[in-house]
Scaffold this motif. Structure first.
Motif: not given
Length: 421
Positions: A283-304
């Protein structure tokens, strides 16, 4: 034999013995083997997180899993021969097994059998710290195991003895065990209901302040980023699901207060029971006003990984929230060189280098997300200033929705938000 040697022979090894595991996956029609290997790499990481060691991998190309044993009879005999010869402790499948498949495989292989969901559930059980998280995982685990009990089951004992536990209940006790588990499920649901009621009261007290939630695939650096921004000490290690419990901290940037929460990481094929049980935490996610989506860009499958997180957010009803995309770990990827440097390289050298065109990536995701992404390395603080600026710019937008007549000289009494977890 010397007196010293005789004394050494009497010593008993007390260190825990690391269990061994073989991994099993199916290669579906038109699925590249490289993709399956990537999935098995993740499964191996999960296995290591549980405390066991991968010793071999089995793959088989099948259009669909065998109804009886998931893999074909020939492959099952091959697995059986291997684990018997090398005395392997467990077999771990990269997909979920039906109750009948679990029973058949345990009867045939005579060792502990895990599927992907059970593996993740056990990891969560080991990692949970708060009463809420422990109750949520235990509930999910009991619900998952109830139809899968066999004469060889030892899953429930792992919460008492860790990965080295041996033994199990006899077949004649299964019905008694099922009744006990049903009672436990009822008790856990009631306990969780009381905990969630307390959580609702706590969340109501956070109204009037912007709430930001860190989300992302597991092991992308959310907790490291959380520590960097809040100067706290949330557990951050190079393991999957290092953080299971939701943590909330107050932050003030440019005189703007907001709450920042670090939530459990997502993963492909996250067990349904786990999502259901963790809904209150999420619910911390559902009730948040803003999401910060962190991505590991070094992982070959980061887009997946981005796609998996977006899908999970949609399932939680949080897919329409504003998102600040943060490409983390840029220190681990080679950035596209200049045109002059590329001219002196062969096509093979360029291909093998796996360069990332960060400028193009920024354009693509700015257009797609509506907010310009940030590229940084939380581990060493690279571009932390850029991240802070982007974060506070987005927080200000949400703050002005709450306080339309906001003045930058405003001050706030933040004591009511102290030590929120």
């Amino acid at each position: 034999m010397s007196k010293y040697t005789r004394k050494l022979k009497k010593l008993i090894e007390t260190a825990p013995v690391e269990e061994t595991a073989v991994l099993v996956a199916l290669i579906k029609q038109n699925q590249p083997e490289s993709e399956v290997e990537e999935h098995l790499d993740e499964l191996a990481f999960l296995t290591e997180t549980l405390g066991a060691k991968e010793v071999y991998r089995f793959t088989q190309r099948l259009d669909k899993p065998d109804v009886r044993s998931f893999v074909g009879s020939g492959k099952l005999e091959e697995i059986q021969a291997y684990i018997k010869h090398f005395e392997v402790d467990m077999v771990i499948f990269d997909d979920d097994l039906s109750p009948s498949q679990m029973r058949n495989l345990e009867n045939e292989l005579k060792v502990q059998v895990y599927d992907r969901s059970l593996l993740i559930l056990d990891i969560f059980l080991n990692r949970a710290q708060t009463a809420q998280a422990k109750t949520q995982v235990e509930l999910a685990r009991f619900q998952y195991l109830l139809p899968r009990l066999t004469r060889m089951w030892t899953h429930l004992e792992r919460q008492r003895g860790g990965t080295a536990t041996r033994g199990g209940a006899g077949e004649k006790e299964i019905e008694t065990d099922k009744r006990i588990i049903r009672n436990q499920i009822t008790l856990l649901k009631e306990k969780l209901r009381k905990i969630e009621k307390q959580g609702e009261t706590q969340r109501k007290g956070r109204k009037g302040i912007v709430r930001v939630a860190l989300v992302g695939y597991t092991n992308v650096g959310k907790s490291t980023l959380m520590n960097l921004v809040t100067k706290s000490d949330v557990l951050a290690e190079n393991k999957l699901f290092a953080t299971v419990d939701s943590t909330v901290r107050k932050v003030v940037l440019e005189n703007i207060p907001f709450l920042l929460s670090d939530t459990v990481g997502f993963i492909r094929k996250l067990p349904t029971h786990l999502i259901e049980s963790f809904k209150s935490t999420l619910m911390e996610i559902k009730e948040a006003d803003l999401l910060v989506h962190v991505v590991d860009i070094s992982h070959p499958g980061f887009e997946d990984h981005i796609a998996v997180v977006n899908q999970t957010l949609n399932e939680l009803g949080a897919g329409d929230k504003p998102v600040l995309l943060v490409f983390n770990k840029i220190d681990l990827v080679p950035e596209m060189p200049s045109e002059e440097a590329l001219m002196n390289m062969t096509e093979l050298e360029v291909e093998e280098a796996n360069y990332l065109d960060l400028d193009n990536l920024k354009k693509v995701y700015t257009k797609k997300m509506g907010i310009e992404p940030v590229f940084m390395a939380a581990q060493d603080g690279t571009h932390i200033g850029q991240f802070r600026k982007s974060l506070i710019d987005q927080v200000k937008k949400q703050h002005k929705k709450i306080y339309p007549h906001y003045l930058e000289s405003e001050t706030y009494d933040l004591s009511q938000f102290d030590d929120m977890e």
